[in-house]
Write a protein that holds these residues in place. Structure first.
Motif: not given
Length: 393
Positions: A98-123
């Motif tokens: 997101f630093t590069l997105k803000r400074l240079l307008n580089i598009p960012v695609v995120m990949s979400w593989g696990d439900w970590w919080g709110r009772g997820g993997t962390t628990a």
């Protein structure tokens, strides 16, 4: 492609190797296992792999180091990129992207593989004191998990549950794609059962079923209770825990167990797969399991072995017709019954062949990369217009 751990690194590298074959130039950044100040750079099948320096240790060396964040930002600023794909929501992936997105307008695609919080993997992944410490850390994990997806240009999720959660967090539906990781079915092939057993010292008369990788405590309990039930009816039944696992079998469990332990080569893992009669996915019905896609399922199927899995999450649609394996309720009684059905079924080799067919035709990296490539190009064109040919994925 910015990653923070082994799971996300292997997903990134699998796609990167396919994209390189299609003419893209791709860098995958992951965390160095040991280096504190300098990176390690290597090339694997045309993909430049950057092992970034990190000052932290143990569980903290999983994407939380400010020095690692800063190092990645400086590298991205020095090397022109057209698009950034970041895996999961740790500071070392989010902050540079997101630093590069803000400074240079580089598009960012995120990949979400696990439900970590709110009772997820962390628990789910720890017990005792470790569990209490994880719970103290959970609000931080949840903040990073929930605060950034809606600002990305695109989002790849691994399950329907994560897609629904992304919609609840305000991510527009048009920006979301469900794409699961693939398998290299040329490398992962059905092995000779007899030869594998001779090499591993396993008897021909043994009914061997295996699980690869680490287990959540509740999943381990489900598997062990089911194993005890199977062992009561099949005296030569043996459960093998392949590769790294936090679980160590206790005498009270009952039934024969093998823990390979340690860090195995991939070839050794495949040898254990070949030795097995059945491969297992014992997922308890939890938020974490409903939301994740166990990548090992594609490798299981590519080996030509039938699979017994619990009917949790998106696995249901993969095994619903019963051709490549069996689905059971997520409890020890039903899971044991599924294993026993495979044991008694003379057509189990047909299940394995069908699973192999699905792995080759539907879950191969080339098939999954078609969807990823299409999505990345769509995001790039929206951000910069179709006139500029992307060089980096």
């Amino acid at each position: 492609m910015l990653s923070h751990g082994k799971g996300s690194y292997y997903r990134a590298r699998g796609y990167a190797q396919q994209l390189v074959k299609r003419g893209y130039e791709v860098e995958v950044v992951t965390i160095s296992e040991r280096n504190l100040l300098r990176p390690v750079i290597e090339e694997i099948r045309g993909v430049r792999i950057i092992h970034s320096p990190d000052l932290l240790w143990g569980r903290l060396r999983t994407g939380w180091d400010p020095w690692d964040c800063a190092w990645r930002i400086f590298r991205l600023l020095r090397n022109r990129v057209d698009l950034i794909k970041c895996y999961d929501t740790r500071p070392v992936t989010l902050i540079p992207a997101f630093t590069l997105k803000r400074l240079l307008n580089i598009p960012v695609v995120m990949s979400w593989g696990d439900w970590w919080g709110r009772g997820g993997t962390t628990a789910e992944r720890s017990v005792g004191l470790s569990h209490r410490l994880e719970q103290l850390f959970s609000p931080i994990e949840t903040f990073f998990e929930e605060s950034f997806h809606r600002y990305a240009d695109g989002l790849v999720v691994l399950s329907e549950a994560l897609r629904n959660r992304a919609l609840e967090l305000g991510v527009p539906e048009r920006k979301i794609r469900i794409i699961v990781p693939g398998v290299d079915s040329e490398r992962v092939r059905p092995g000779d059962r007899t030869a594998a057993r001779e090499a591993l010292g396993i008897g021909e008369d043994c009914f061997l079923y295996g699980y690869a990788g680490s287990l959540f405590p509740r999943d381990a309990e489900l598997l062990l209770k089911a194993h005890r039930r199977v062992s009561a009816q099949v005296p030569n039944a043996t459960a093998v825990f392949i590769g790294h696992t936090r679980y160590r079998p206790a005498d009270r469990v009952g039934g024969k167990t093998i823990c390979t332990g340690g860090k195995l080569s991939y070839e050794r893992v495949l040898q254990w797969f070949a030795a097995c009669d059945v491969l297992l996915l014992p997922l308890s019905d939890s938020i974490a399991n409903r939301a994740r896609w166990p990548s090992k399922v594609a490798e299981y199927m590519a080996t030509g072995r039938p699979v017994v899995a619990t009917a949790v999450g998106d696995l249901v649609r993969l095994f619903a017709d019963g051709c490549a394996g069996l689905l059971t309720a997520p409890n020890p009684e039903s899971f044991a019954e599924g294993i026993l059905k495979i044991h008694a079924d003379p057509r189990r080799s047909d299940m394995g062949r069908k699973g192999r067919e699905i792995a080759c035709n539907q879950l191969h990296w080339t098939v999954q990369t078609d969807s990823v490539q299409e999505f990345l190009e769509e995001i790039y064109e929206e951000a910069h217009g179709a006139h500029r040919q992307p060089e980096y994925a």
